[in-house]
Design a protein around this motif. Structure first.
Motif, short mmCIF file in Angstrom:
data_model
loop_
_atom_site.label_atom_id
_atom_site.label_comp_id
_atom_site.label_asym_id
_atom_site.label_seq_id
_atom_site.Cartn_x
_atom_site.Cartn_y
_atom_site.Cartn_z
N GLN A 125 7.48 -4.68 5.53
CA GLN A 125 7.13 -4.77 5.91
C GLN A 125 4.99 -4.34 5.53
O GLN A 125 4.27 -4.38 5.10
CB GLN A 125 7.50 -3.97 7.66
N LYS A 130 4.52 -6.51 2.29
CA LYS A 130 3.55 -7.79 3.72
C LYS A 130 1.97 -7.28 3.30
O LYS A 130 1.10 -7.50 3.31
CB LYS A 130 3.70 -8.12 4.61
N GLU A 131 1.42 -5.62 4.62
CA GLU A 131 0.65 -5.30 4.44
C GLU A 131 -0.16 -4.89 3.12
O GLU A 131 -1.56 -5.23 2.87
CB GLU A 131 0.86 -3.82 5.47
N GLN A 171 0.10 -6.55 -0.18
CA GLN A 171 -0.54 -7.95 0.02
C GLN A 171 -2.46 -8.19 0.66
O GLN A 171 -2.33 -8.66 -0.78
CB GLN A 171 0.44 -8.93 -0.03
N SER A 172 -2.04 -8.05 1.27
CA SER A 172 -3.15 -8.54 2.12
C SER A 172 -4.52 -7.03 1.81
O SER A 172 -5.39 -7.96 1.91
CB SER A 172 -2.96 -8.23 4.04
N ALA A 173 -3.47 -6.99 2.03
CA ALA A 173 -5.13 -5.19 1.72
C ALA A 173 -5.27 -5.63 0.10
O ALA A 173 -6.97 -5.51 -0.24
CB ALA A 173 -4.58 -3.60 1.62
N GLU A 223 -5.72 -8.95 -1.77
CA GLU A 223 -6.38 -9.61 -1.34
C GLU A 223 -7.84 -9.24 -1.02
O GLU A 223 -8.53 -9.62 -1.39
CB GLU A 223 -5.49 -10.89 -0.90
N LYS A 224 -8.13 -8.41 -0.11
CA LYS A 224 -8.80 -8.37 0.71
C LYS A 224 -10.21 -7.16 0.11
O LYS A 224 -10.83 -6.43 0.11
CB LYS A 224 -9.11 -7.99 2.23
N ASP A 258 -8.94 -4.31 0.42
CA ASP A 258 -8.31 -3.67 1.31
C ASP A 258 -8.43 -1.86 0.99
O ASP A 258 -7.38 -1.36 1.31
CB ASP A 258 -8.32 -3.62 2.46
N THR A 274 -6.45 0.95 3.86
CA THR A 274 -4.79 0.12 4.42
C THR A 274 -3.83 0.53 2.64
O THR A 274 -2.77 0.70 3.45
CB THR A 274 -4.57 -1.52 4.53
N THR A 305 6.98 -10.43 -4.84
CA THR A 305 5.58 -11.08 -5.93
C THR A 305 6.04 -11.55 -7.52
O THR A 305 5.23 -11.89 -7.66
CB THR A 305 5.04 -9.75 -5.98
#
Length: 313
Positions: free
Chosen positions: A27, A30-31, A33-35, A37-38, A40, A43, A67
């Protein structure tokens, strides 16, 4: 903060960062990876400062497996400056971090004796062995040999003895007398100071320094200042300070608010004794470490430092 709501915090430690009980590395990845990309940073800071080092190692391994990319290398593409440096340091093993600090202290023209002494005087013999092994793995060089090449004279003997330090049983009175005798000649003899101060446990050395003061009417610091000079005097001064209180010595270092020092001390001591250092910082400066950080740093870099510090005193 997630850490503060954890029902299974590890008590009995003076660290500020402890294992996050509700740990799910997949988890977290996953967070992350999203961060990434953004871009961020909020996070990234939240996750990496709320997991202990062992959990961060699992996150990095899981990230690699999912990844096929290195987390540290990926962070470098998204972050920059002091925040990048701090989060990359959080991803290192503790002994790797301190090996890196020692390498940087000897890397440039003019050795950073203060950083050498900080690590050598505040770390146990076992920890220094781990740091030496990490140094050899990272730089393909022997730490002891590097230190010998960057230092000289009595100071070189002192730092090598500190690197190899081990506790030996001895009589307190005999040690006190040996130190007093070493001062009687035209020039003080450095050898007893090196031999005794690097091969006894802290309780023993506190008794030796107390006895020395009773016998001579001078503190250990005053004796060192009067009878020795140069880098060796600096080394003995730091060693004596750390015998009295390594937390206070580290608090003095933190009070400079130099970025490299703040990163090094806070990251390396975050799971061991940062609460003790915080207490000494407040007593020393009249200001909490948490507030001092807010006065000197800003942005997400500040938020990461505050998360490691954890709370106001």
């Amino acid at each position: 903060m997630e850490y503060l709501t954890s029902p299974n915090m590890w008590w009995g430690t003076l660290g500020t960062i402890r294992p996050y009980s509700n740990f799910h590395p997949e988890q977290d990845v996953k967070e992350i990876q999203s961060a990434l990309e953004k871009k961020d940073a909020v996070t990234l800071v939240r996750i990496l400062t709320n997991r202990n080092n062992a959990q961060r190692q699992v996150i990095a391994k899981t990230f690699q497996e999912i990844t096929d990319r290195d987390l540290g290398t990926t962070l470098k593409k998204v972050l920059s400056g002091d925040l990048e440096d701090l989060l990359l340091q959080l991803l290192m093993l503790p002994e790797q971090m301190e090996a890196q600090r020692l390498h940087q202290a000897m890397k440039y023209l003019g050795t950073d004796e203060d950083t050498l002494l900080e690590i050598l005087c505040t770390r146990s013999g076992k920890r220094l062995q781990e740091i030496s092994a990490a140094y050899k793995q990272m730089y393909k060089k022997e730490l002891e040999k590097e230190m010998r090449g960057e230092t000289s004279g009595a100071f070189a003997k002192l730092v090598v003895a500190l690197l190899k330090k081990d506790s030996m049983a001895a009589a307190v009175h005999r040690d006190i007398q040996a130190l007093i005798v070493s001062l009687n000649g035209k020039k003080a003899d450095a050898e007893p100071w090196i031999n005794i101060l690097t091969s006894r446990n802290r309780d023993h050395l506190e008794k030796v320094l107390m006895g020395l003061e009773l016998e001579t009417g001078q503190t250990g610091e005053q004796i060192v200042e009067k009878h020795f000079s140069g880098d060796f005097r600096l080394g003995l001064n730091v060693l004596v300070q750390c015998i009295h209180s390594s937390d206070l010595y580290l608090a003095k270092r933190l009070a400079t608010m130099k970025t490299l020092l703040v990163h090094g001390i806070m990251v390396c001591h975050s799971e061991e004794d940062l609460l003790g250092i915080r207490t000494k910082f407040l007593k020393l400066t009249g200001n909490s470490l948490y507030s001092a950080l807010q006065n000197h740093f800003k942005g997400e870099h500040l938020q990461a430092l505050l998360a490691i510090c954890r709370s106001e005193d």
